[in-house]
Design an enzyme around this catalytic site. Structure first.
Site, PDB file in Angstrom:
ATOM      1  N   GLU A   1       0.864  -1.188   0.303  1.00 15.51           N
ATOM      2  CA  GLU A   1      -0.109   0.223  -0.065  1.00 15.51           C
ATOM      3  C   GLU A   1       0.636   1.229  -0.001  1.00 15.51           C
ATOM      4  O   GLU A   1       1.661   1.190   0.187  1.00 15.51           O
ATOM      5  CB  GLU A   1      -0.671  -0.322   0.933  1.00 15.51           C
ATOM      6  CG  GLU A   1      -2.006   1.063   1.593  1.00 15.51           C
ATOM      7  CD  GLU A   1      -2.137   1.081   2.744  1.00 15.51           C
ATOM      8  OE1 GLU A   1      -3.275   0.197   3.778  1.00 15.51           O
ATOM      9  OE2 GLU A   1      -1.984   2.755   3.369  1.00 15.51           O
TER      10      GLU A   1
ATOM     11  N   CYS B   1      -2.714   7.734   4.659  1.00 16.34           N
ATOM     12  CA  CYS B   1      -2.802   7.513   3.096  1.00 16.34           C
ATOM     13  C   CYS B   1      -4.071   7.968   3.001  1.00 16.34           C
ATOM     14  O   CYS B   1      -4.438   8.183   1.926  1.00 16.34           O
ATOM     15  CB  CYS B   1      -2.396   6.689   2.867  1.00 16.34           C
ATOM     16  SG  CYS B   1      -3.253   5.050   3.602  1.00 16.34           S
TER      17      CYS B   1
HETATM   18  C1  LIG Z   1       0.622  -5.586   3.510  1.00 18.70           C
HETATM   19  O1  LIG Z   1       0.278  -4.629   4.947  1.00 18.70           O
HETATM   20  C2  LIG Z   1      -0.549  -4.047   4.232  1.00 18.70           C
HETATM   21  C3  LIG Z   1      -0.695  -2.748   5.731  1.00 18.70           C
HETATM   22  O2  LIG Z   1      -1.596  -3.695   6.515  1.00 18.70           O
HETATM   23  C4  LIG Z   1      -1.212  -3.893   3.400  1.00 18.70           C
HETATM   24  O3  LIG Z   1      -2.337  -2.454   3.024  1.00 18.70           O
HETATM   25  C5  LIG Z   1      -1.505  -4.479   1.259  1.00 18.70           C
HETATM   26  O4  LIG Z   1      -1.948  -4.417   1.138  1.00 18.70           O
HETATM   27  C6  LIG Z   1      -0.941  -5.998   2.808  1.00 18.70           C
HETATM   28  N1  LIG Z   1       0.082  -6.312   0.818  1.00 18.70           N
HETATM   29  C7  LIG Z   1      -0.378  -7.483   0.846  1.00 18.70           C
HETATM   30  C8  LIG Z   1      -0.114  -8.578  -0.634  1.00 18.70           C
HETATM   31  O5  LIG Z   1      -1.232  -8.115   1.708  1.00 18.70           O
HETATM   32  C1  LIG Z   2       1.119   5.250   5.870  1.00 15.57           C
HETATM   33  O1  LIG Z   2       2.707   5.597   5.826  1.00 15.57           O
HETATM   34  C2  LIG Z   2       3.258   4.966   4.703  1.00 15.57           C
HETATM   35  C3  LIG Z   2       3.756   6.253   3.721  1.00 15.57           C
HETATM   36  O2  LIG Z   2       5.035   6.147   5.098  1.00 15.57           O
HETATM   37  C4  LIG Z   2       1.691   5.469   3.144  1.00 15.57           C
HETATM   38  O3  LIG Z   2       2.436   4.971   2.796  1.00 15.57           O
HETATM   39  C5  LIG Z   2       1.107   4.254   3.744  1.00 15.57           C
HETATM   40  O4  LIG Z   2      -0.355   4.868   2.931  1.00 15.57           O
HETATM   41  C6  LIG Z   2       0.070   5.182   4.981  1.00 15.57           C
HETATM   42  N1  LIG Z   2      -0.852   4.874   4.966  1.00 15.57           N
HETATM   43  C7  LIG Z   2      -1.735   4.646   6.013  1.00 15.57           C
HETATM   44  C8  LIG Z   2      -3.206   3.424   6.680  1.00 15.57           C
HETATM   45  O5  LIG Z   2      -2.062   5.792   6.571  1.00 15.57           O
END
Ligand SMILES: *[C@@H]1O[C@H](CO)[C@@H](O)[C@H](O)[C@H]1NC(C)=O
Ligand SMILES: *[C@@H]1O[C@H](CO)[C@@H](O)[C@H](O)[C@H]1NC(C)=O
Ligand SMILES: *[C@@H]1O[C@H](CO)[C@@H](O)[C@H](O)[C@H]1NC(C)=O
Length: 557
Positions: A308, A342
């Site tokens: 992500e 994000c």
């Molecule tokens: C890994 O974890 C993040 C945050 O929990 C998620 O957004 C992301 O899609 C995950 N990747 C996979 C392959 O599941």
């Molecule tokens: C958290 O921060 C990272 C950057 O370090 C960003 O790429 C990610 O999307 C963010 N995730 C959320 C759930 O805010």
């Protein structure tokens, strides 16, 4: 108690594969209020006091061994950078390779355990975080990551607990999804972990994400190298220790802080790499993916790469919108946690007919927003941004806004890093909808607004869809039902989490499973029922009970 009992009932039923598993009952963790005089406030205050002026020592943990390398680092409190909250060290290449081999050796036994046993680890960890460790993990998230009470609570308590409980529930229930049997044979789907190790690269902004990145693959029978974020070290270590205390054996999750490129280079050059669970920036994610592609010939499996990466989330306002909810929703979405989510709203499209009212509403609240020390002053709305790099990046955008003739700062615009990395909540009006500030991710408390002629809303929907490479979250504010339908079609690919008459942030596990496509990531929806499947490599077993007697087909005569 009711919840715990229902889990036990299910575990009994589930051990016989032919009976479908009764649903495991799990609810979202209630969010505590922390009002003056409440017991949770007293406990949290004590935990915060305990951390004052202290520097915790955090080693790398490989197996049961605590290892210190020579590469020492510190985690600073963002709102008081003279406070070193944690001292830690970077794992080097040798230690990372040692961690890989030790986890791969521990994998078989862990993967052969019944899913119910592995799920128990997460259920127990959730109960510990919900109870005795809540205050400590919240305090470490507040001081270390610069969160207010409520922002820490919805992340490090509620979301983390929900991730553990719901993913454990989904994992147990997955066992009951079995293929059809036919006359004389039985078919069984075994949900194996991936063969090899999973690398989990975590961000600073959610304690919950770190726990989930490492915890869910482990739940599914995988072994994990967890690289916590440098700026979330203290809370991440506390979560790691809770998992161990909850029965997670050594070598299943290796706690290995490391330099990003060293970590990336080492994991992608191991033949055992089976998956990457990444959260962070687009360039870093692309770098990892390219390395995996380049090394494809050395791997035993095709590694699963998922991640992500961020967003440029929109609030689209139609002339039929309810102005009050536009204003309050936008303030919360753009400025909570300093825009370092994000899902934060960072571009808004407003019809000219409503702009005077909306602008006034935003400015009235803006005057009341307090930016400061969330520990000393509980009326703080948000605190400093995470670190010096982040501060410098946001400052550049503010400087750009000051010098560009197309941009007009209507509120905020200043920043100051003497004590902490403080940036004012900033609202910028852009006369050009394609200005870089309307398209690129800033990851700070900066909201850009484009005001459009109210009847041109169809073009604006098209504009929203095409301005930014991201597609994470977005919101449509309109009371006209036809416009709501029209917008849903026009913006179908512009957001993975789409809101109607609500702000673009604040997703809750199991209610709004989260993630987006395009440059925002691989959209795996952690917190949804399919997420656990990403971490399994199923084996199908057909067992035949009636021996095959004849090799010839009847029509052959
Ligand atoms: C890994 O974890 C993040 C945050 O929990 C998620 O957004 C992301 O899609 C995950 N990747 C996979 C392959 O599941
Ligand atoms: C958290 O921060 C990272 C950057 O370090 C960003 O790429 C990610 O999307 C963010 N995730 C959320 C759930 O805010
Ligand atoms: C900031 O941290 C330093 C070092 O721990 C400490 O002496 C000082 O009191 C802190 N300031 C505030 C306002 O908490």
């Amino acid at each position: 108690l009711i919840r715990v009992q229902s889990i036990h009932v299910c575990l009994l039923v589930c051990s016989f594969r032919t009976f479908p598993c009764a649903a495991v009952e799990v609810k979202n963790e209630p969010i505590l209020g922390f009002n003056e005089g409440s017991p949770e406030r007293a406990e949290l205050q004590k935990a915060l006091d305990d951390l004052k002026g202290k520097t915790e020592e955090i080693p790398c943990v490989v197996g049961d061994e605590h290892v210190w390398t020579k590469d020492i680092r510190y985690q600073l409190s963002p709102f008081n950078h003279s406070h070193k909250l944690a001292k830690f060290c970077y794992a080097d290449k040798d230690l990372l390779n040692k961690a890989i081999l030790a986890s791969v050796a521990a994998r078989r036994e862990w993967d052969l355990k019944p899913i119910q046993d592995r799920a128990q680890v997460l259920f127990k960890a959730a109960d510990i975080i919900s109870g005795p460790k809540r205050a400590e993990i919240l305090a470490k998230t507040m001081i270390g990551q610069g969160k207010t009470v409520v922002q820490a609570e919805i992340d490090a308590a509620a979301e983390l607990i929900d991730f553990f409980r719901f993913n454990a529930k989904h994992a147990v229930e997955l066992e009951s999804q079995q293929p059809l049997d036919s006359d004389g044979s039985t078919n069984t789907m075994l949900y194996r972990g991936l063969e090899g190790f999973v690398a989990a690269v975590a961000p600073f902004n959610f304690t919950a994400i770190g726990g989930n990145l490492a915890g869910t693959p482990a739940l599914m029978g995988n072994v994990v190298l967890w690289k916590p974020s440098d700026t979330a070290m203290s809370a991440s270590y506390a979560v790691y220790n809770v998992l161990r205390e909850s029965g997670l054996p050594p070598n299943i999750i290796q706690f290995v802080p490391a330099d990003g490129p060293v970590f990336g280079d080492t994991i992608t050059s191991s033949e055992h790499l089976a998956g990457i669970n990444f959260t962070g920036s687009v360039p870093t994610f692309k770098r990892l993916w390219k390395q995996v592609a380049q090394n494809l010939d050395i791997y035993k499996n095709f590694p699963r790469v998922g991640g992500e990466c961020g967003g440029k989330n929109f609030h689209f306002v139609h002339k039929s919108a309810d102005v009050r909810s536009v204003v309050t929703g936008t303030i919360r979405s753009a400025f909570e946690y300093g825009g370092q989510k994000c899902s934060a709203c960072s571009r808004m499209y407003v019809p000219d007919s409503l702009w005077p009212q909306i602008k006034q509403g935003l400015l009235d609240i803006h005057k009341q927003l307090k930016v400061g020390d969330p520990v000393e002053d509980w009326s703080t709305f948000f605190s400093a941004v995470i670190d010096d790099k982040s501060f410098a990046r946001i400052k550049k955008w503010l400087d750009h806004a000051k010098s560009s003739p197309k941009l007009n700062i209507i509120a905020g615009g200043h920043c100051d890093d003497k004590k902490g990395y403080f940036v004012e909540p900033t609202i910028i009006e852009s006369t050009d909808p394609q200005e870089a500030i309307m398209a690129e991710e800033i990851f700070g408390p900066v909201l850009s607004v484009y005001v459009y002629p109210e009847n041109n809303y169809k073009e604006v929907l098209n504009l929203i869809d095409n301005t930014s490479p991201y597609a994470l979250t977005g919101a449509v504010f309109a009371l006209d039902k036809n416009v709501v339908d029209e917008a849903a079609k026009a913006l179908r690919n512009a957001a993975g989490n789409y809101y109607v008459n609500d702000k673009s942030t604040g997703s809750i596990v199991a209610q709004q499973p989260f993630g987006g496509a395009r440059a925002s990531g691989t959209n795996d929806k952690p917190g949804g029922p399919h997420y656990v499947l990403r971490w399994t490599s199923p084996q199908v077993v057909k067992a035949t009970h009636v021996p095959l007697k004849e090799w010839k087909y009847p029509y052959m005569g």
